[in-house]
Design a protein around this motif. Structure first.
Motif, short mmCIF file in Angstrom:
data_model
loop_
_atom_site.label_atom_id
_atom_site.label_comp_id
_atom_site.label_asym_id
_atom_site.label_seq_id
_atom_site.Cartn_x
_atom_site.Cartn_y
_atom_site.Cartn_z
N UNK A 150 -28.29 14.58 -37.41
CA UNK A 150 -27.05 15.00 -38.07
C UNK A 150 -27.06 16.51 -38.34
N UNK A 151 -28.27 17.09 -38.39
CA UNK A 151 -28.40 18.51 -38.70
C UNK A 151 -28.47 19.39 -37.45
N UNK A 152 -28.37 18.78 -36.28
CA UNK A 152 -28.48 19.54 -35.04
C UNK A 152 -27.45 20.67 -34.99
N UNK A 153 -27.95 21.88 -34.74
CA UNK A 153 -27.07 23.05 -34.62
C UNK A 153 -27.06 23.52 -33.17
N UNK A 154 -25.87 23.68 -32.62
CA UNK A 154 -25.71 24.15 -31.24
C UNK A 154 -25.09 25.53 -31.27
N UNK A 155 -25.83 26.51 -30.80
CA UNK A 155 -25.34 27.89 -30.81
C UNK A 155 -24.19 28.07 -29.82
N UNK A 208 -31.45 21.02 -27.06
CA UNK A 208 -30.22 20.37 -27.52
C UNK A 208 -29.97 19.08 -26.75
N UNK A 209 -30.16 19.11 -25.45
CA UNK A 209 -29.94 17.91 -24.63
C UNK A 209 -30.94 16.82 -24.97
N UNK A 210 -32.19 17.22 -25.25
CA UNK A 210 -33.19 16.23 -25.64
C UNK A 210 -32.83 15.63 -26.99
N UNK A 211 -32.39 16.46 -27.93
CA UNK A 211 -31.98 15.95 -29.25
C UNK A 211 -30.85 14.93 -29.11
N UNK A 212 -29.89 15.23 -28.26
CA UNK A 212 -28.78 14.31 -28.04
C UNK A 212 -29.27 13.00 -27.41
N UNK A 213 -30.20 13.12 -26.46
CA UNK A 213 -30.76 11.93 -25.82
C UNK A 213 -31.50 11.07 -26.84
N UNK A 233 -35.86 10.39 -36.01
CA UNK A 233 -35.95 11.84 -36.14
C UNK A 233 -36.94 12.39 -35.13
N UNK A 234 -36.96 13.71 -35.04
CA UNK A 234 -37.79 14.44 -34.08
C UNK A 234 -38.80 15.27 -34.85
N UNK A 235 -40.08 15.00 -34.63
CA UNK A 235 -41.14 15.82 -35.21
C UNK A 235 -41.40 16.98 -34.26
N UNK A 236 -40.97 18.16 -34.65
CA UNK A 236 -41.12 19.36 -33.83
C UNK A 236 -42.47 20.06 -34.06
N UNK A 237 -43.31 19.48 -34.90
CA UNK A 237 -44.65 20.03 -35.10
C UNK A 237 -44.69 21.19 -36.08
N UNK A 271 -42.17 28.54 -35.92
CA UNK A 271 -41.31 29.17 -34.94
C UNK A 271 -39.84 29.08 -35.37
N UNK A 272 -39.18 30.20 -35.34
CA UNK A 272 -37.80 30.30 -35.84
C UNK A 272 -36.85 29.39 -35.07
N UNK A 273 -37.09 29.21 -33.78
CA UNK A 273 -36.13 28.44 -32.98
C UNK A 273 -35.97 27.02 -33.48
N UNK A 274 -36.99 26.47 -34.13
CA UNK A 274 -36.93 25.10 -34.63
C UNK A 274 -35.92 24.99 -35.77
N UNK A 275 -35.88 26.01 -36.61
CA UNK A 275 -34.93 25.99 -37.72
C UNK A 275 -33.54 26.40 -37.26
N UNK A 276 -33.48 27.23 -36.23
CA UNK A 276 -32.18 27.53 -35.61
C UNK A 276 -31.56 26.25 -35.03
#
Length: 233
Positions: free
Chosen positions: A73-78, A184-189, A197-201, A205-210
């Motif tokens: 639900x928190x997925x952000x797409x730039x 983004x495509x993996x999150x949608x899948x 949920x997805x454990x990004x480890x 890294x900033x991209x994970x919070x972006x």
């Protein structure tokens, strides 16, 4: 000082409780590259990498202090990724060609840790049959015209939780932001497939919070992970 850990340690509830509550240590080491050890470590919340020094090659299960967690639900797409989504010049694939993706990761990362016995352990996971709901997953984005792999990653599921291991994206300028597109495509899948949920480890890294991830401390992460590790998709 990094402590040695065995499969019997992972099977012992008191030892696991001690490790989870030990806020001074996160890494442990083992020379056991068996799939039973690897999967049990993943089931308990460890994320394992490997390490080599002085001709000694070991697996390093880590009980992280902090985790980056993405709830879909928190997925952000730039805007840049939205543009690529509309461009539609790619093919997103989830498949079992683990070795191809691992080789791409190793080609991209000169210091990759997915080598030797660790790589073979991942490949051996195809043959796992056991009580833990574990599965290795690989995904990639290919150029629709050339079929060239632009970006991809490898990770695994335990129950309804997906955990990333490592990934890569093309350094060619014309493929800028395709690595973010793959995420983004993996999150949608994952969301469409019923993952919780997805454990990004690691949360460094900033991209994970972006992408929309939230920081979880170990205790809080283990609470939500344990709620989902025995559930089925």
């Amino acid at each position: 000082m990094i402590s040695y850990i065995t499969k019997s340690c992972l099977d012992d509830e008191l030892t696991i409780n001690y490790i989870c509550n030990n806020k001074k240590s996160n890494y442990y080491y083992s020379d056991d590259f068996s799939i039973d050890f690897y999967i049990k470590a993943a089931y308990e919340g460890f994320v394992s990498i490997s390490f080599e020094q002085d001709n000694l090659f070991v697996i390093l299960p880590e009980m992280q202090f902090d985790y980056a967690v993405l709830f879909f639900d928190n997925l952000h797409i730039s805007k840049k990724v939205e543009k690529l989504l509309r461009k539609n010049d790619y093919e997103f694939k989830v498949h079992e060609n683990y070795e191809k993706i691992i080789d791409k990761i190793n080609e991209y990362h000169g210091d990759s840790w997915i080598v030797k016995e660790y790589k073979q352990t991942l490949l051996n996971l195809k043959n796992y049959k056991g009580n833990i709901d574990f599965e290795l997953l690989a995904c990639s984005i290919e150029d629709k015209n050339t079929k060239k792999i632009i970006a991809g990653e490898i990770g695994y599921k335990v129950g309804t939780v997906y955990t990333s291991l490592s990934g890569f994206s093309s350094k060619e300028r014309r493929f800028n932001n395709y690595g973010k597109l793959q995420l983004v495509l993996l999150a949608k899948y994952l969301e469409e497939s019923g993952f919780s949920f997805w454990n990004l480890g690691h949360p460094y890294m900033k991209y994970k919070f972006d992408l929309g991830a939230t920081l979880y401390k170990r205790e809080d992460f283990l609470n939500i992970f344990r709620e989902q590790r025995d559930k089925k998709i």
